[in-house]
Scaffold this motif. Structure first.
Motif, PDB file in Angstrom:
ATOM      1  N   PRO A   3      39.359 -22.613 -20.471  1.00 61.41           N
ATOM      2  CA  PRO A   3      39.142 -21.717 -21.838  1.00 61.41           C
ATOM      3  C   PRO A   3      38.063 -20.512 -21.816  1.00 61.41           C
ATOM      4  O   PRO A   3      37.255 -20.752 -20.909  1.00 61.41           O
ATOM      5  N   SER A   4      38.332 -19.646 -22.761  1.00 62.21           N
ATOM      6  CA  SER A   4      37.231 -18.695 -22.754  1.00 62.21           C
ATOM      7  C   SER A   4      37.362 -17.767 -21.157  1.00 62.21           C
ATOM      8  O   SER A   4      36.120 -17.515 -20.773  1.00 62.21           O
ATOM      9  N   ALA A   5      38.268 -17.752 -20.659  1.00 61.80           N
ATOM     10  CA  ALA A   5      38.352 -17.464 -19.499  1.00 61.80           C
ATOM     11  C   ALA A   5      39.200 -16.041 -19.011  1.00 61.80           C
ATOM     12  O   ALA A   5      39.461 -15.386 -18.049  1.00 61.80           O
ATOM     13  N   GLY A   6      39.566 -15.168 -20.216  1.00 65.23           N
ATOM     14  CA  GLY A   6      40.202 -14.061 -19.946  1.00 65.23           C
ATOM     15  C   GLY A   6      39.763 -13.136 -19.363  1.00 65.23           C
ATOM     16  O   GLY A   6      40.269 -12.466 -18.528  1.00 65.23           O
ATOM     17  N   ALA A   7      38.459 -12.604 -19.656  1.00 70.64           N
ATOM     18  CA  ALA A   7      37.660 -11.479 -18.788  1.00 70.64           C
ATOM     19  C   ALA A   7      37.508 -11.978 -17.488  1.00 70.64           C
ATOM     20  O   ALA A   7      37.685 -11.192 -16.454  1.00 70.64           O
ATOM     21  N   LEU A   8      37.281 -13.148 -17.189  1.00 68.13           N
ATOM     22  CA  LEU A   8      37.052 -13.776 -15.844  1.00 68.13           C
ATOM     23  C   LEU A   8      38.336 -13.412 -14.915  1.00 68.13           C
ATOM     24  O   LEU A   8      38.398 -13.240 -13.789  1.00 68.13           O
ATOM     25  N   VAL A 103      47.567 -18.422 -10.596  1.00 67.60           N
ATOM     26  CA  VAL A 103      46.674 -18.612 -11.763  1.00 67.60           C
ATOM     27  C   VAL A 103      47.170 -17.500 -12.631  1.00 67.60           C
ATOM     28  O   VAL A 103      47.361 -16.319 -12.208  1.00 67.60           O
ATOM     29  N   PHE A 104      47.165 -18.071 -13.799  1.00 70.14           N
ATOM     30  CA  PHE A 104      47.905 -17.321 -14.895  1.00 70.14           C
ATOM     31  C   PHE A 104      47.000 -17.037 -16.201  1.00 70.14           C
ATOM     32  O   PHE A 104      46.272 -17.824 -16.708  1.00 70.14           O
ATOM     33  N   GLU A 105      47.130 -15.969 -16.826  1.00 67.37           N
ATOM     34  CA  GLU A 105      46.501 -15.423 -17.984  1.00 67.37           C
ATOM     35  C   GLU A 105      47.107 -16.370 -19.065  1.00 67.37           C
ATOM     36  O   GLU A 105      48.435 -16.246 -19.070  1.00 67.37           O
ATOM     37  N   SER A 106      46.397 -16.891 -19.999  1.00 62.82           N
ATOM     38  CA  SER A 106      47.321 -17.627 -21.091  1.00 62.82           C
ATOM     39  C   SER A 106      46.523 -17.402 -22.538  1.00 62.82           C
ATOM     40  O   SER A 106      45.532 -17.789 -22.770  1.00 62.82           O
ATOM     41  N   GLY A 107      47.298 -16.399 -23.141  1.00 59.83           N
ATOM     42  CA  GLY A 107      46.771 -16.055 -24.427  1.00 59.83           C
ATOM     43  C   GLY A 107      45.568 -15.093 -24.390  1.00 59.83           C
ATOM     44  O   GLY A 107      45.153 -14.870 -25.608  1.00 59.83           O
ATOM     45  N   VAL A 112      45.298 -20.377 -16.862  1.00 57.53           N
ATOM     46  CA  VAL A 112      45.719 -21.611 -16.351  1.00 57.53           C
ATOM     47  C   VAL A 112      45.750 -21.514 -14.944  1.00 57.53           C
ATOM     48  O   VAL A 112      46.254 -20.557 -14.278  1.00 57.53           O
ATOM     49  N   VAL A 113      45.061 -22.721 -14.093  1.00 59.15           N
ATOM     50  CA  VAL A 113      45.115 -22.798 -12.592  1.00 59.15           C
ATOM     51  C   VAL A 113      46.562 -23.615 -12.582  1.00 59.15           C
ATOM     52  O   VAL A 113      46.604 -24.688 -12.968  1.00 59.15           O
ATOM     53  N   GLY A 114      47.562 -23.108 -11.598  1.00 64.60           N
ATOM     54  CA  GLY A 114      48.600 -23.723 -11.372  1.00 64.60           C
ATOM     55  C   GLY A 114      48.495 -24.863 -10.466  1.00 64.60           C
ATOM     56  O   GLY A 114      47.529 -25.240  -9.970  1.00 64.60           O
TER      57      GLY A 114
END
Length: 162
Positions: A3-8, A103-107, A112-114
């Motif tokens: 969670p809260s990892a968009g910028a990361l 590793v995918f951006e989710s929202g 999400v780490v695959g």
């Protein structure tokens, strides 16, 4: 799921992209036209040291290690889950020799780490204490040990039921 990892996530992709392009990798489109981030090695491309396409030694993991960086997931208490390239990439479905980031951006605000990141990792869940345990074994013995334990358990259970 982070969670809260968009910028990361965006920073992670930028760092991986810089590393790969410096070694002759080129970004390509995802196989399904989606948002996957993919690269292919172009012999003679890039400004970094060129060690060929990795086909000389026949070791796919070695070729990936020449082109892609390693990473680590670091948890609050300092526990690290090491992610060598073969644990954070998957093969492009159309372009031979191309790989996509697992590793995918989710929202936008999460990542999400695959499942590839959990290769050679045993994961335990302690629901009562809300804890997660990880044991990393890159020597490929962990799965065999678990399979042996499951087999032993199944044989014991079968004897009990008969």
């Amino acid at each position: 799921y982070l969670p809260s990892a968009g910028a990361l996530y965006q920073r992670f992709v930028t760092l991986v992209d810089a590393h790969v392009t410096a070694r002759g990798g080129v970004r390509i489109a995802a196989a399904d036209g989606g948002g996957d981030v993919c690269w292919v090695h172009v012999p003679g491309g890039g400004g970094g040291k060129e060690e060929g396409s990795g086909g000389g030694d026949g070791d796919a993991a070695g070729a990936l290690n020449k082109l892609f960086p390693s990473a680590a997931l670091v948890f609050e208490d300092g526990v690290e889950l090491q992610l060598p390239p073969e644990h954070m990439l998957f093969a492009h479905r159309i372009v031979p020799g191309a790989f996509c980031l697992g590793v995918f951006e989710s929202g936008g605000q999460s990542a999400v780490v695959g499942a590839a990141a959990l290769r050679d990792v045993l994961v335990t869940f302690d629901v009562e204490r809300a804890r997660l345990g990880i044991l990393q074994d890159n020597r490929h013995f962990a799965c065999a040990k678990v399979a042996d334990m499951i087999g032993d358990y199944a044989r014991a259970l079968k004897k009990t039921l008969l």
